[in-house]
Write a protein that holds these residues in place. Structure first.
Motif, PDB file in Angstrom:
ATOM      1  N   SER A 113       0.874 -11.909  12.517  1.00 35.31           N
ATOM      2  CA  SER A 113      -0.214 -11.198  11.849  1.00 35.31           C
ATOM      3  C   SER A 113       0.347 -10.280  10.774  1.00 35.31           C
ATOM      4  O   SER A 113       1.513  -9.861  10.823  1.00 35.31           O
ATOM      5  CB  SER A 113      -1.019 -10.381  12.867  1.00 35.31           C
ATOM      6  OG  SER A 113      -2.147  -9.790  12.279  1.00 35.31           O
ATOM      7  N   VAL A 114      -0.514  -9.977   9.786  1.00 32.14           N
ATOM      8  CA  VAL A 114      -0.203  -8.998   8.744  1.00 32.14           C
ATOM      9  C   VAL A 114      -1.320  -7.961   8.765  1.00 32.14           C
ATOM     10  O   VAL A 114      -2.493  -8.310   8.653  1.00 32.14           O
ATOM     11  CB  VAL A 114      -0.109  -9.658   7.348  1.00 32.14           C
ATOM     12  CG1 VAL A 114       0.269  -8.612   6.292  1.00 32.14           C
ATOM     13  CG2 VAL A 114       0.906 -10.790   7.354  1.00 32.14           C
ATOM     14  N   LEU A 115      -0.953  -6.703   8.905  1.00 34.99           N
ATOM     15  CA  LEU A 115      -1.934  -5.633   9.062  1.00 34.99           C
ATOM     16  C   LEU A 115      -1.732  -4.558   8.001  1.00 34.99           C
ATOM     17  O   LEU A 115      -0.594  -4.173   7.710  1.00 34.99           O
ATOM     18  CB  LEU A 115      -1.815  -4.984  10.443  1.00 34.99           C
ATOM     19  CG  LEU A 115      -1.939  -5.889  11.668  1.00 34.99           C
ATOM     20  CD1 LEU A 115      -1.650  -5.099  12.924  1.00 34.99           C
ATOM     21  CD2 LEU A 115      -3.320  -6.515  11.736  1.00 34.99           C
ATOM     22  N   ALA A 116      -2.840  -4.074   7.447  1.00 32.83           N
ATOM     23  CA  ALA A 116      -2.811  -2.876   6.612  1.00 32.83           C
ATOM     24  C   ALA A 116      -3.150  -1.692   7.502  1.00 32.83           C
ATOM     25  O   ALA A 116      -4.179  -1.689   8.192  1.00 32.83           O
ATOM     26  CB  ALA A 116      -3.815  -2.989   5.471  1.00 32.83           C
ATOM     27  N   LEU A 117      -2.293  -0.685   7.517  1.00 32.97           N
ATOM     28  CA  LEU A 117      -2.479   0.474   8.373  1.00 32.97           C
ATOM     29  C   LEU A 117      -2.920   1.664   7.530  1.00 32.97           C
ATOM     30  O   LEU A 117      -2.253   2.025   6.548  1.00 32.97           O
ATOM     31  CB  LEU A 117      -1.182   0.816   9.110  1.00 32.97           C
ATOM     32  CG  LEU A 117      -0.588  -0.287   9.993  1.00 32.97           C
ATOM     33  CD1 LEU A 117       0.682   0.201  10.666  1.00 32.97           C
ATOM     34  CD2 LEU A 117      -1.597  -0.758  11.038  1.00 32.97           C
ATOM     35  N   GLU A 118      -4.036   2.256   7.922  1.00 39.89           N
ATOM     36  CA  GLU A 118      -4.535   3.436   7.224  1.00 39.89           C
ATOM     37  C   GLU A 118      -3.741   4.652   7.685  1.00 39.89           C
ATOM     38  O   GLU A 118      -3.880   5.123   8.801  1.00 39.89           O
ATOM     39  CB  GLU A 118      -6.026   3.631   7.517  1.00 39.89           C
ATOM     40  CG  GLU A 118      -6.659   4.744   6.699  1.00 39.89           C
ATOM     41  CD  GLU A 118      -8.150   4.830   6.903  1.00 39.89           C
ATOM     42  OE1 GLU A 118      -8.806   5.624   6.201  1.00 39.89           O
ATOM     43  OE2 GLU A 118      -8.677   4.093   7.770  1.00 39.89           O
ATOM     44  N   ALA A 119      -2.872   5.126   6.813  1.00 35.10           N
ATOM     45  CA  ALA A 119      -2.017   6.272   7.123  1.00 35.10           C
ATOM     46  C   ALA A 119      -1.918   7.126   5.873  1.00 35.10           C
ATOM     47  O   ALA A 119      -2.672   6.951   4.919  1.00 35.10           O
ATOM     48  CB  ALA A 119      -0.642   5.793   7.593  1.00 35.10           C
ATOM     49  N   SER A 120      -1.002   8.050   5.879  1.00 35.15           N
ATOM     50  CA  SER A 120      -0.796   8.903   4.715  1.00 35.15           C
ATOM     51  C   SER A 120       0.691   8.896   4.349  1.00 35.15           C
ATOM     52  O   SER A 120       1.465   9.683   4.895  1.00 35.15           O
ATOM     53  CB  SER A 120      -1.263  10.330   5.014  1.00 35.15           C
ATOM     54  OG  SER A 120      -1.086  11.164   3.896  1.00 35.15           O
ATOM     55  N   PRO A 121       1.120   8.032   3.415  1.00 34.76           N
ATOM     56  CA  PRO A 121       0.325   7.039   2.693  1.00 34.76           C
ATOM     57  C   PRO A 121       0.166   5.744   3.500  1.00 34.76           C
ATOM     58  O   PRO A 121       0.874   5.549   4.482  1.00 34.76           O
ATOM     59  CB  PRO A 121       1.183   6.798   1.446  1.00 34.76           C
ATOM     60  CG  PRO A 121       2.580   7.005   1.905  1.00 34.76           C
ATOM     61  CD  PRO A 121       2.518   8.107   2.930  1.00 34.76           C
ATOM     62  N   PRO A 122      -0.754   4.848   3.082  1.00 36.51           N
ATOM     63  CA  PRO A 122      -0.960   3.580   3.785  1.00 36.51           C
ATOM     64  C   PRO A 122       0.293   2.710   3.770  1.00 36.51           C
ATOM     65  O   PRO A 122       1.149   2.838   2.886  1.00 36.51           O
ATOM     66  CB  PRO A 122      -2.104   2.918   3.000  1.00 36.51           C
ATOM     67  CG  PRO A 122      -2.792   4.045   2.313  1.00 36.51           C
ATOM     68  CD  PRO A 122      -1.726   5.033   1.988  1.00 36.51           C
TER      69      PRO A 122
END
Length: 417
Positions: free
Chosen positions: A374-383
């Protein structure tokens, strides 16, 4: 502290969590800690007001909050004026203790001082028994059935420690989420693979319980929020933000720097590195404002005073004090370094054998293409983007915003397929 495993038939897993204890000297430097919190609260409030007005043109309507910020600022100004004779020494002492406190906390983290254990076992009746003992806390324990586990959640968490509670590291945390809304930590480590190994052990008992990453978006497994085909189409309409070069043998994806990123970059740099600069540059300015506040205070108290406003209000400038200039150069260097990190190009090269990721020319790692799950975009600071393989993972950090990370995720998923 080990727990006696009463009425337990088979231990399943012994995990670790990171729990920084209160520093022994924290009480001695409490005034400096409180001073930092006051400045941090003021800085954060002013920064939020500034960006809200600059970016959206909204004028804050919460008059109570605005009044509290102004009163806090005036109080700090008055204190700066009253203790003007010792303010320079206090500022120097503040930075020295802040620096030493962070060094001590980082050393304790590396030496494993903050590591504590959690235990998960199975009772003869088939229930799971969770237990943990943290320093200075009441022992915790819980029993629940495997059928009560709704999902396994993996999340990112900041570890904060020392007297100033600065961020020491970011770790991955594996949790069991029950249907009643409670969550129970099973493993916490800076290495994601350690957490995934713990989850693999428990899946033999829990069965087909879903595994999800908190604040994650993607097209495949492990995504907490799936990206719909309609959302993918809207993202790809702005595809110029990500470059994609494709041939019969391989695909090459790379992020693109645009002028509009400069504004977001400046905001991130100021938010992360501007606090020290704010403290140093405000010292002289606040002392001048504090002088006016003191004159007003005397007038209110009934004294005959003449309120004199300085002809020129301004910050303490670096050339007026070599110590301020030296500290300012250090802060600017940190800000430039953070800006360089955020603006580096994220590359991914995919062929039939491997996915290779890099920041500019610095390799981030590689994974066998056929093993990518899987490939995931993680909402963080920064993403950031997380590429999960069957036995390993690669993280692409420092995206400007979540939309850019999502677009990169969509293209990367297609390239792998």
């Amino acid at each position: 502290m080990a727990f006696p495993l009463l009425c337990v038939q088979s231990p399943l897993y012994q995990g670790t969590i990171l729990y920084p204890r209160r520093s022994a000297y924290a009480a001695a430097i409490s005034p400096l800690v409180q001073l930092k919190r006051l400045f941090q609260a003021l800085y954060t409030s002013l920064l939020q007001l500034m960006w809200r007005e600059l970016l959206s043109g909204d004028v804050p309507t919460d008059e109570t909050a605005n009044a509290l910020v102004i009163l806090l600022f005036l109080l700090l100004c008055w204190l700066s004026f009253v203790f003007q004779a010792v303010s320079q020494g206090l500022l120097t002492t503040f930075f020295v203790f802040w620096f030493l406190d962070n060094l001590i906390a980082q050393r304790a983290l590396r030496q494993g001082t903050y590591i504590h254990h959690v235990y998960l076992s199975q009772t003869p009746s088939g229930e799971l028994h969770w237990q943990c003992q943290l320093p200075g806390r009441t022992p915790l324990s819980m029993e629940f059935k495997p059928a009560q586990v709704r999902s396994i959640r993996i999340r990112r968490r900041d570890i904060r420690g020392g007297a100033f509670q600065d961020r020491l590291a970011k770790v991955w945390q594996g949790q069991l989420l029950l249907f009643d809304g409670s969550d129970w930590i099973i493993e916490e480590d800076q290495n994601l693979e350690q957490v995934r190994q713990a989850i693999a052990v428990l899946q033999d008992v829990l069965g087909d319980v879903p595994v999800e990453f908190e604040n994650s978006y993607g097209l495949g497994d492990y995504a907490l929020t799936p990206v719909s085909p309609e959302e993918q189409t809207l993202l790809q309409q702005a595809g110029h933000r990500v470059g994609w070069q494709q041939s019969n043998r391989k695909s090459h994806l790379f992020s693109r720097w645009q002028w509009r990123h400069s504004w977001a970059l400046g905001k991130q740099i100021i938010g992360e590195s501007g606090f020290l600069l704010f403290v140093m540059m405000m010292v002289g300015f606040m002392s001048q404002i504090g002088g006016i506040v003191e004159q007003v205070r005397r007038g209110v108290a009934g004294n005959a005073v003449y309120i004199e406003v300085p002809s020129s209000l301004g910050f303490t400038l670096p050339w007026q004090d070599w110590r301020l200039g030296l500290a300012l150069l250090l802060v600017i260097a940190v800000m430039i370094y953070r800006g360089w990190q955020l603006s580096r190009v994220k590359h991914c090269t995919i062929d039939h054998h491997f996915l290779r990721a890099s920041l500019d020319n610095h390799s981030l790692g590689k994974l066998p293409t056929q093993t990518i799950a899987s490939v995931l975009a993680l909402e963080a600071s920064p993403p950031e983007i997380l590429v999960l393989g069957q036995k390993g993972s690669v993280t692409l950090p420092y995206f400007q915003n979540l939309d850019e990370a999502l677009l990169y995720t969509c293209y990367l998923t297609q390239a792998i397929a």
